[in-house]
Design a protein around this motif. Structure first.
Motif, PDB file in Angstrom:
ATOM      1  N   HIS A   4      -2.983  10.522  -6.727  1.00  0.00           N
ATOM      2  CA  HIS A   4      -3.648  10.386  -5.432  1.00  0.00           C
ATOM      3  C   HIS A   4      -4.905  11.265  -5.370  1.00  0.00           C
ATOM      4  O   HIS A   4      -5.928  10.865  -4.796  1.00  0.00           O
ATOM      5  CB  HIS A   4      -2.695  10.749  -4.285  1.00  0.00           C
ATOM      6  N   ARG A  57      -5.429  -0.612 -10.698  1.00  0.00           N
ATOM      7  CA  ARG A  57      -4.020  -1.046 -10.727  1.00  0.00           C
ATOM      8  C   ARG A  57      -3.157  -0.094 -11.552  1.00  0.00           C
ATOM      9  O   ARG A  57      -1.999   0.164 -11.195  1.00  0.00           O
ATOM     10  CB  ARG A  57      -3.918  -2.469 -11.277  1.00  0.00           C
ATOM     11  N   TYR A  95      -1.937   2.821  -9.474  1.00  0.00           N
ATOM     12  CA  TYR A  95      -0.882   2.478  -8.524  1.00  0.00           C
ATOM     13  C   TYR A  95       0.419   2.105  -9.232  1.00  0.00           C
ATOM     14  O   TYR A  95       1.505   2.263  -8.667  1.00  0.00           O
ATOM     15  CB  TYR A  95      -1.359   1.381  -7.567  1.00  0.00           C
ATOM     16  N   VAL A 102       0.440   5.451  -1.069  1.00  0.00           N
ATOM     17  CA  VAL A 102       1.658   4.677  -1.300  1.00  0.00           C
ATOM     18  C   VAL A 102       2.807   5.631  -1.571  1.00  0.00           C
ATOM     19  O   VAL A 102       2.800   6.359  -2.571  1.00  0.00           O
ATOM     20  CB  VAL A 102       1.476   3.696  -2.476  1.00  0.00           C
ATOM     21  N   MET A 154       4.996  -2.671  -4.619  1.00  0.00           N
ATOM     22  CA  MET A 154       3.656  -2.880  -5.158  1.00  0.00           C
ATOM     23  C   MET A 154       2.955  -4.073  -4.535  1.00  0.00           C
ATOM     24  O   MET A 154       1.756  -4.269  -4.744  1.00  0.00           O
ATOM     25  CB  MET A 154       3.729  -3.076  -6.682  1.00  0.00           C
TER      26      MET A 154
END
Length: 446
Positions: A141, A99, A102, A166, A171
Motif C-alpha cells: 500500500h 494487478r 493487488y 483493500v 479481488m
C-alpha cells in the motif's frame, strides 16, 4: 473466491528466485488447501515472489537516469516513462504492474483473515505469518500511494485521492480510490500490529526476503520519515541499528551492498531492475555522477563502469536475481540523519551521516568532508543529506519517491532531439493509474 498456492521451496537459492515459480492448480475455496501453518507459509511465499520492478521503472522519471537513445528498442519502450507520459495513448511502452500489487495484497489478506482459525501450527508460527502479512500489506500500500497518490501533504491529504485500499479477500469487487490520509493511516496501523506479532529477528540468508522484526522496524522508519513523524522515524531507525549496524568499508572491500547476502541487507525482496530492457536503456545521468567526488569517493568505481563511448553504466543493481534490496543498513543511517536534522539536532545528524561516509570515502577525503559539513544546520544540512541519499541509494527505488516528498524540482529529459520538461511541482509528479486498471474499474476515475 479462488486461491493459488505456491509450491514448496520458494527459494532453493535466492539467485534462482524467478526460476522457482511453479504454481499448483487453482482450487475453489472449500477444498483441501490451505489448512496448516505450512500451507499458509507457501501462500505467503507466493506473495513475496510476486514482487515487481515498478520502482525501477519509475526511476526513469527521475533525474538519476539518462536514457540510452542509441538503442531504439529500449527507447521505444522507455521513452513514455522517461518523458512522463506513460498513459499518453501510445503503444509498446513499459507498463506498471498494478494487478500484481493487488494480487500480493490478496494473498496477505487471506493469511491475515484465515490463519487465526487454523488448528495445526504453534501460536508463534501463526503470529509470525500474520505479522509478516500485515507488514507486506503495509509495504505494498505504501508503494502504491507513492506511485499513484499525490505527495504527502498534511494540508490536503484528507481529500487528495490515492488508490483503493483493500483489506478484504475479494479481488473482483470494484472499489473507489481512498485518500492519501486513509492509506497512510492504514499503513501505520498495519505496521504497528505487524510488529506486535512478528517474533523472528533474523531468517537464514536464503529466506532473507521475509519480514523480520528488524525489517518491520526498517519499514516503520521509512514510513514515519515520509509522514513527517521525525521522532518515531528516528526511534525506529535506532531500533534497527541496535540489531544491525554493519557497513561495508569500501576502503578494504569491493563487495556490493545491494547483493541479497550483503552484510548490509535487512530485507532482500525487491529487484528494481528485473528486465534487460531497463539495464540496456539506462545510463547514469550527468547530474548524479557529478555529485560524487572524482578521487575521494569510492562509490563510482564500484557502482558504475565506463562503456566504450565513456558512458557510465550501472552495475550496482545488475539484471540478476542476486541483486535484491528493499531495506539495507545504509538507508537506516540516512533516515536517522534526516530525522535528527528535522528535529534540530544537527550534531547527531552529522554523526549518523559521517558514520556512513567514513565507509564510502578515502580517509583523506573523509577528513575534508567532515570539516566541510561540520558547520551545516537547517536547510543546508538537509540538502547535504538528500545529496548523500542520491549518491548512496542510487538505482534502488528511492530517487523518484525522494523527489516527490522533498523539493519536486524541474527536470528536463531529451530523447532523440525531443525535450520535455517536468515543471517544479508539476501534477505529473503523480503517475496516472494505468489505463487497463481504469477500464476494468471505472470507479478509479473518481
Amino acid at each position: 473466491m479462488r486461491k493459488v498456492i505456491y509450491t514448496a521451496g520458494l527459494i532453493g537459492a535466492l539467485a534462482a528466485f524467478s526460476s522457482c515459480k511453479k504454481y499448483l492448480d487453482i482450487v475453489p475455496t472449500g477444498k483441501v488447501i490451505p489448512t496448516t501453518a505450512e500451507d499458509f507459509r507457501k501462500e505467503l511465499d507466493a506473495a513475496y515472489a510476486s514482487t515487481d520492478g515498478d520502482k525501477g521503472l519509475a526511476s526513469f522519471r527521475s533525474d538519476e537516469i539518462r536514457l540510452n537513445d542509441a538503442r531504439s528498442t529500449e527507447v521505444n519502450q522507455l521513452q513514455p516513462n522517461y518523458q512522463w507520459d506513460e498513459n499518453g495513448g501510445g503503444s509498446g511502452g513499459k507498463t506498471y504492474q498494478w494487478r500484481t500489487k493487488y494480487q500480493q495484497i490478496f494473498y496477505a489478506n487471506d493469511i491475515i483473515h484465515s490463519v487465526p482459525g487454523i488448528k495445526e501450527g504453534t501460536e508463534e508460527q501463526k503470529n509470525q505469518l500474520i505479522g509478516e502479512a500485515l507488514l507486506l500489506r503495509a509495504m505494498i500500500h505504501f508503494n502504491l500511494v507513492n506511485l499513484y497518490g499525490k505527495p504527502y501533504n498534511e494540508a490536503t491529504y484528507a481529500t487528495d485521492k490515492a488508490v483503493p485500499m483493500v483489506l478484504e479477500i475479494d479481488m473482483e469487487k470494484e472499489r473507489r480510490r481512498n485518500t492519501v490520509k486513509e492509506i497512510y493511516d492504514q499503513v501505520r496501523s498495519d505496521i504497528e500490529k505487524g510488529l506486535s506479532l512478528v517474533n523472528v529477528d533474523q531468517f537464514e540468508t536464503l529466506n532473507s526476503y521475509r519480514f523480520t522484526r528488524t525489517a518491520g522496524y526498517a519499514l516503520a522508519a521509512r514510513v514515519y520519515l515520509y509522514t513527517h513523524q521525525w521522532d518515531k522515524s528516528l526511534a525506529a531507525a535506532k531500533a534497527v541499528l541496535e540489531k544491525k549496524s554493519t557497513l561495508i568499508d569500501f576502503n578494504t572491500s569491493n563487495t556490493l551492498p545491494t547483493l541479497y547476502n550483503s552484510p548490509e541487507s535487512i530485507l532482500a525482496l525487491e529487484q528494481h531492475y528485473n528486465s534487460g530492457v531497463f539495464m540496456q536503456g539506462a545510463f547514469v545521468s550527468d547530474k548524479l555522477y557529478a555529485l560524487y567526488n572524482a578521487t575521494g569517493d569510492l562509490r563510482p568505481n564500484l557502482y558504475y563502469k565506463k562503456d566504450s563511448k565513456n558512458n557510465n553504466i550501472i552495475i550496482k543493481v545488475a539484471n540478476s536475481n542476486s541483486y535484491r534490496q528493499s531495506f539495507r543498513v545504509a538507508e537506516m543511517y540516512l533516515i536517522a540523519a534526516e530525522a535528527s536534522a528535522q528535529l534540530n539536532q544537527p550534531a547527531q545528524a552529522l554523526n549518523y551521516l559521517n558514520q556512513l561516509k567514513k565507509n564510502r570515502l578515502t580517509p583523506d577525503f573523509y577528513q575534508t568532508e567532515t570539516a566541510r559539513t561540520a558547520p551545516l544546520t537547517g536547510a543546508a544540512l538537509l540538502n547535504e543529506i538528500y545529496d548523500e541519499r542520491a549518491r548512496e541509494l542510487s538505482f534502488e527505488g528511492h530517487r523518484w519517491f525522494d523527489l516527490r516528498r522533498t523539493s519536486q524540482p524541474e527536470i528536463s529529459h531529451t530523447v532523440k532531439g525531443k525535450t520535455v520538461v517536468l515543471q517544479a511541482g508539476d501534477p505529473r509528479y503523480t503517475i496516472k493509474i494505468p489505463t487497463e486498471a481504469v477500464v476494468n474499474n471505472p470507479l478509479l476515475t473518481d
